[in-house]
Design an enzyme around this catalytic site. Sequence first.
Site, mmCIF file in Angstrom:
data_model
loop_
_atom_site.group_PDB
_atom_site.id
_atom_site.type_symbol
_atom_site.label_atom_id
_atom_site.label_comp_id
_atom_site.label_asym_id
_atom_site.label_seq_id
_atom_site.Cartn_x
_atom_site.Cartn_y
_atom_site.Cartn_z
ATOM 1 N N GLU A 69 0.861 -1.191 0.000
ATOM 2 C CA GLU A 69 0.000 0.000 0.000
ATOM 3 C C GLU A 69 0.901 1.248 0.000
ATOM 4 O O GLU A 69 1.890 1.288 0.736
ATOM 5 C CB GLU A 69 -0.866 -0.021 1.269
ATOM 6 C CG GLU A 69 -1.936 1.030 1.301
ATOM 7 C CD GLU A 69 -2.897 0.807 2.479
ATOM 8 O OE1 GLU A 69 -2.424 0.698 3.621
ATOM 9 O OE2 GLU A 69 -4.107 0.743 2.242
ATOM 10 N N ARG A 141 -4.528 -3.979 -0.362
ATOM 11 C CA ARG A 141 -5.703 -3.159 -0.647
ATOM 12 C C ARG A 141 -5.749 -2.784 -2.142
ATOM 13 O O ARG A 141 -4.860 -3.121 -2.918
ATOM 14 C CB ARG A 141 -5.803 -1.912 0.241
ATOM 15 C CG ARG A 141 -6.003 -2.250 1.722
ATOM 16 C CD ARG A 141 -6.787 -1.146 2.431
ATOM 17 N NE ARG A 141 -7.023 -1.425 3.832
ATOM 18 C CZ ARG A 141 -6.318 -0.885 4.834
ATOM 19 N NH1 ARG A 141 -5.349 -0.030 4.581
ATOM 20 N NH2 ARG A 141 -6.614 -1.173 6.073
HETATM 21 N N1 LIG Z 1 -1.957 -12.607 13.589
HETATM 22 C C1 LIG Z 1 -1.356 -11.686 14.355
HETATM 23 N N2 LIG Z 1 -1.295 -11.864 15.676
HETATM 24 C C2 LIG Z 1 -0.724 -10.933 16.488
HETATM 25 N N3 LIG Z 1 -0.167 -9.793 16.042
HETATM 26 C C3 LIG Z 1 -0.201 -9.569 14.733
HETATM 27 C C4 LIG Z 1 -0.789 -10.487 13.815
HETATM 28 N N4 LIG Z 1 -0.675 -9.979 12.564
HETATM 29 C C5 LIG Z 1 -0.057 -8.802 12.704
HETATM 30 N N5 LIG Z 1 0.244 -8.553 13.986
HETATM 31 C C6 LIG Z 1 0.877 -7.339 14.539
HETATM 32 O O1 LIG Z 1 -0.100 -6.293 14.434
HETATM 33 C C7 LIG Z 1 0.497 -5.064 14.023
HETATM 34 C C8 LIG Z 1 -0.140 -4.580 12.703
HETATM 35 O O2 LIG Z 1 0.181 -5.502 11.681
HETATM 36 P P1 LIG Z 1 0.363 -5.053 10.165
HETATM 37 O O3 LIG Z 1 1.276 -3.861 10.074
HETATM 38 O O4 LIG Z 1 0.722 -6.275 9.384
HETATM 39 O O5 LIG Z 1 -1.118 -4.570 9.837
HETATM 40 P P2 LIG Z 1 -1.747 -4.016 8.481
HETATM 41 O O6 LIG Z 1 -3.069 -4.651 8.333
HETATM 42 O O7 LIG Z 1 -0.793 -4.196 7.353
HETATM 43 O O8 LIG Z 1 -1.906 -2.476 8.819
HETATM 44 P P3 LIG Z 1 -2.480 -1.252 7.886
HETATM 45 O O9 LIG Z 1 -3.967 -1.388 7.895
HETATM 46 O O10 LIG Z 1 -2.032 -0.035 8.572
HETATM 47 O O11 LIG Z 1 -1.888 -1.403 6.534
HETATM 48 C C9 LIG Z 1 1.989 -5.343 13.907
HETATM 49 O O12 LIG Z 1 2.593 -4.956 15.135
HETATM 50 C C10 LIG Z 1 2.072 -6.852 13.711
HETATM 51 O O13 LIG Z 1 3.279 -7.402 14.214
HETATM 52 N N1 LIG Z 2 -9.341 7.588 4.846
HETATM 53 C C1 LIG Z 2 -8.634 6.591 4.353
HETATM 54 N N2 LIG Z 2 -8.886 6.193 3.101
HETATM 55 C C2 LIG Z 2 -8.223 5.181 2.504
HETATM 56 O O1 LIG Z 2 -8.477 4.829 1.345
HETATM 57 C C3 LIG Z 2 -7.205 4.555 3.278
HETATM 58 N N3 LIG Z 2 -6.357 3.547 3.030
HETATM 59 C C4 LIG Z 2 -5.609 3.390 4.113
HETATM 60 N N4 LIG Z 2 -5.950 4.289 5.053
HETATM 61 C C5 LIG Z 2 -5.276 4.466 6.349
HETATM 62 C C6 LIG Z 2 -5.483 3.355 7.327
HETATM 63 C C7 LIG Z 2 -4.184 3.317 8.064
HETATM 64 O O2 LIG Z 2 -4.200 4.306 9.103
HETATM 65 C C8 LIG Z 2 -3.155 3.736 7.035
HETATM 66 C C9 LIG Z 2 -2.413 2.593 6.368
HETATM 67 O O3 LIG Z 2 -3.290 1.648 5.860
HETATM 68 O O4 LIG Z 2 -3.869 4.486 6.064
HETATM 69 C C10 LIG Z 2 -6.945 5.022 4.571
HETATM 70 N N5 LIG Z 2 -7.662 6.029 5.106
#
Ligand SMILES: Nc1ncnc2c1ncn2[C@@H]1O[C@H](COP(=O)(O)OP(=O)(O)OP(=O)(O)O)[C@@H](O)[C@H]1O
Ligand SMILES: Nc1nc(=O)c2ncn([C@H]3C[C@H](O)[C@@H](CO)O3)c2[nH]1
Length: 277
Positions: A69, A141
């Site tokens: 992303e 995403r």
């Molecule tokens: N299955 C899990 N169990 C416990 N902790 C987790 C798990 N998956 C991810 N984490 C922890 O949760 C936090 C967020 O994970 P991650 O950055 O992968 O989320 P993301 O969905 O990519 O976030 P974003 O929506 O911001 O892109 C990190 O600290 C990661 O180590």
């Molecule tokens: N308003 C809004 N619109 C989007 O399309 C979008 N996509 C991601 N996010 C926010 C979520 C996490 O904080 C952070 C990383 O995912 O960015 C968004 N926020």
Amino acid sequence: MAMGRLAPQLRLLLRASFGPMALGQRSASGPAPTRGPRRLSVEGNIAVGKSTFVKLLLKTFPEWHISAEPITTWQNVQAIGIPTAGPPQSGGNLLDMMYRQPSRWSYTFQMFSFLSRLRTQLVPSPESLLQGQKPVHVFERSVYSDRYIFAKNLFENRFLNDVEWAVYQNWHSFLLREFHSRILLDGFIYLQASPQICLKRLRQRARAEEEGLELGYLEQLHAQHEDWFSHKVTELHFETLKKAPVLVLDVNEDFSENAAKQEELVTKVNTFVKNLG
Ligand SMILES: Nc1ncnc2c1ncn2[C@@H]1O[C@H](COP(=O)(O)OP(=O)(O)OP(=O)(O)O)[C@@H](O)[C@H]1O
Ligand SMILES: Nc1nc(=O)c2ncn([C@H]3C[C@H](O)[C@@H](CO)O3)c2[nH]1
């Protein structure tokens, strides 16, 4: 996270279950691939663990390609083509601005996040990926979650007004129809976890811009994901999107030290990809 140790074992297991094709290797006598890579988007609430899960996929299938992303683009918005004297300036943090003043910045943010996601989906898959028998390109995403999760939610909270929502949707529909064949996705992987678990992970990750986020916001985004992927009640405006298969994976459990759980999740993804044809 101790994911590195699993990958070789898991590769052996998948090879045993599905043959060499399961690992994206071309058989010596098999036909050359006839179409481009399978293109998947990993979707889910904030901090549900998308990046973490995608890393697990890459450990298991190093030949797959991942498009992250474009969050750093949103955190550092730079003017293009305007010469400035002196050292490079740091850009504006639009993510921070949007969270601090949603009424003022949501429209700007959504137009920019949509544009940056469209750019990401338009970038051709690397040549090296195309050499494999079953190439897979995974996006974190998509242009669809931009509209059907985030922008829709901001509109329903009146952070986008009627005109802003109309203009956003106009651009979205127009550009997606223009670029239709170049941005197609073959399926979605929806990572599902409770908003409470997401909040715990969000706090643990402690991204500065997200400091003020509360459970209520994650509950709203959870409901948007459930409406689209589980209850299938979100109104979608693209025929291919309506037909796209969805794999729902429960990631409430911490699988970082649980090799069996990692294996179960990755095997489900592999079967899903195989069934895409
Ligand atoms: N299955 C899990 N169990 C416990 N902790 C987790 C798990 N998956 C991810 N984490 C922890 O949760 C936090 C967020 O994970 P991650 O950055 O992968 O989320 P993301 O969905 O990519 O976030 P974003 O929506 O911001 O892109 C990190 O600290 C990661 O180590
Ligand atoms: N308003 C809004 N619109 C989007 O399309 C979008 N996509 C991601 N996010 C926010 C979520 C996490 O904080 C952070 C990383 O995912 O960015 C968004 N926020």
